[in-house]
Design a protein around this motif. Sequence first.
Motif, PDB file in Angstrom:
ATOM      1  N   SER A 168       0.951  -1.192  -0.186  1.00  0.00           N
ATOM      2  CA  SER A 168      -0.232   0.034  -0.251  1.00  0.00           C
ATOM      3  C   SER A 168       0.746   1.156   0.488  1.00  0.00           C
ATOM      4  N   SER A 169       0.280   2.174  -0.512  1.00  0.00           N
ATOM      5  CA  SER A 169       1.088   3.745  -1.003  1.00  0.00           C
ATOM      6  C   SER A 169       0.167   4.245  -1.313  1.00  0.00           C
ATOM      7  N   ASP A 170       0.148   5.847  -0.564  1.00  0.00           N
ATOM      8  CA  ASP A 170      -0.512   6.133  -0.305  1.00  0.00           C
ATOM      9  C   ASP A 170       0.121   8.128  -0.081  1.00  0.00           C
ATOM     10  N   PRO A 171      -0.349   8.614  -1.167  1.00  0.00           N
ATOM     11  CA  PRO A 171       0.055   9.447  -1.367  1.00  0.00           C
ATOM     12  C   PRO A 171      -0.290  10.809  -0.883  1.00  0.00           C
ATOM     13  N   THR A 172       0.852  11.881  -0.481  1.00  0.00           N
ATOM     14  CA  THR A 172       1.114  12.842   0.338  1.00  0.00           C
ATOM     15  C   THR A 172       0.431  13.672   0.117  1.00  0.00           C
ATOM     16  N   PHE A 173      -0.432  14.515   0.979  1.00  0.00           N
ATOM     17  CA  PHE A 173      -1.134  15.972   0.650  1.00  0.00           C
ATOM     18  C   PHE A 173      -0.684  16.736   2.195  1.00  0.00           C
ATOM     19  N   THR A 174      -0.098  18.114   1.289  1.00  0.00           N
ATOM     20  CA  THR A 174      -0.066  19.062   2.305  1.00  0.00           C
ATOM     21  C   THR A 174      -1.108  20.233   1.587  1.00  0.00           C
ATOM     22  N   ASN A 175      -0.538  21.556   2.197  1.00  0.00           N
ATOM     23  CA  ASN A 175      -2.024  22.669   2.157  1.00  0.00           C
ATOM     24  C   ASN A 175      -0.913  23.578   2.469  1.00  0.00           C
ATOM     25  N   ILE A 176      -1.995  25.107   1.612  1.00  0.00           N
ATOM     26  CA  ILE A 176      -1.411  26.118   1.692  1.00  0.00           C
ATOM     27  C   ILE A 176      -2.492  27.083   1.786  1.00  0.00           C
ATOM     28  N   THR A 177      -2.260  27.769   2.915  1.00  0.00           N
ATOM     29  CA  THR A 177      -3.707  28.824   3.816  1.00  0.00           C
ATOM     30  C   THR A 177      -3.135  29.888   2.805  1.00  0.00           C
ATOM     31  N   LEU A 178      -4.975  30.117   2.122  1.00  0.00           N
ATOM     32  CA  LEU A 178      -4.452  31.896   1.610  1.00  0.00           C
ATOM     33  C   LEU A 178      -5.509  32.826   2.577  1.00  0.00           C
ATOM     34  N   GLY A 179      -5.015  33.916   3.305  1.00  0.00           N
ATOM     35  CA  GLY A 179      -6.420  34.699   3.292  1.00  0.00           C
ATOM     36  C   GLY A 179      -6.937  35.837   2.278  1.00  0.00           C
ATOM     37  N   ALA A 180      -6.376  37.155   3.064  1.00  0.00           N
ATOM     38  CA  ALA A 180      -6.938  38.570   2.477  1.00  0.00           C
ATOM     39  C   ALA A 180      -6.932  39.852   2.868  1.00  0.00           C
ATOM     40  N   PHE A 181      -5.619  40.204   1.956  1.00  0.00           N
ATOM     41  CA  PHE A 181      -4.580  41.203   2.808  1.00  0.00           C
ATOM     42  C   PHE A 181      -5.429  42.380   1.932  1.00  0.00           C
ATOM     43  N   LYS A 182      -5.278  43.485   2.750  1.00  0.00           N
ATOM     44  CA  LYS A 182      -6.563  44.453   1.635  1.00  0.00           C
ATOM     45  C   LYS A 182      -5.371  45.649   1.341  1.00  0.00           C
TER      46      LYS A 182
END
Length: 385
Positions: A168-182
């Motif tokens: 078994s070999s699962d893919p690896t997921f990460t993430n980026i978080t995007l906000g909202a600068f004005k």
Amino acid sequence: MSEFIKNQEELRVNLFNQMKEVIDGAEAEGRGLDAEELSKIDRLEADIQGAERSIETAKKTEERMVEASAAAKGFVPAESDNTDEAVLRSIYSGEIRSNDFEFRTLTSSTSTVPQGFADQVFMAARAVGPILDTSDVFNTTTGENIVYPVMSAYSTATKKAEGAALDSSDPTFTNITLGAFKYGVLVPVSNELLTDAGFDIQSVIAEQAGNALGYILNEAHTTGDGTGDPNGIVTASAEGVVGTAADGVATYDEIVDLVYSTDPAIRQRATSGFMVSTGAAAELRKLKDGDNRFLYELRVGEPDQFMGFRVNENVHMAAPDEDAKSILFGDLNNYKVRLAGGIQVAQSADYAFNTDVTTFRVIARADGDLANANSVKHFIGKAAA
């Protein structure tokens, strides 16, 4: 003479010089032109003709604009005029008070101008820097943080004997978080200009607001540190090559190494290319091959190229120097720019009532980050001694 015509004439001279270099090289060796040289001259000749057509068309357009301007003096727009320019003046004067174009003060976020005007502001912002052109730009209606999933590792297959169980070999997921600068700007315009029927106020406001907003958005998404600002593409990129020259200028071999420091799949993507500072762009244009021919390719009506990849000049990148990241290469579309609510345009005649001006407010809420650092690599000058 317009800047466009000057650029096209400069391009034509450069193309002539390239053609002359090919012919002079063959003449110096006492031979005729080979097939490759003839093909290059044909391409150069086609590009020269294209530049000459562009110059001719631009000059004719300028002449027609002068003639049209002279003919338009004293012209009074008809009451049915519904152009963006006319609607802007109607908003200013209070004639339009519908649900779509309500006349309010700056304290209200519902005060709008026609959608065509907002689009012009966005296009002007794109012209200031390449980030909004090269990146993956997407809009959200609100500004709360969003998580953008990123696959950082793929599943791995293995060779097995007959009848043996598979791993078994699962893919690896990460993430980026995007906000909202004005980011925003106020553009005051005198009411005399707004009421002048012969004045193209729409273009003036779009240019001023668009350049101001586009400049800061490009800077933030280029070199932002990710704390209080977007994580800029330069900041987020991975190290590809460290230079050897004391002045931080990359050699041709180092640029080749930078390109091949990325995954082969990256180099095959249509959205891959270079992003360079103005100083680095100038150095690229000076590079020549063993026959003293320029390697930088100037294109008519399309982006310049180097090593077959698009070159995007970014004024907010550092000039070549020690410890300076002056060149990027990779899939530039892997940089994600989030706009919350798009670009918002509002106006008020009350904000600066005592000075008899109408103020236009332009705001953008945005954030950005590179989905995968290894998709874009940077060249950095050697460390200071």
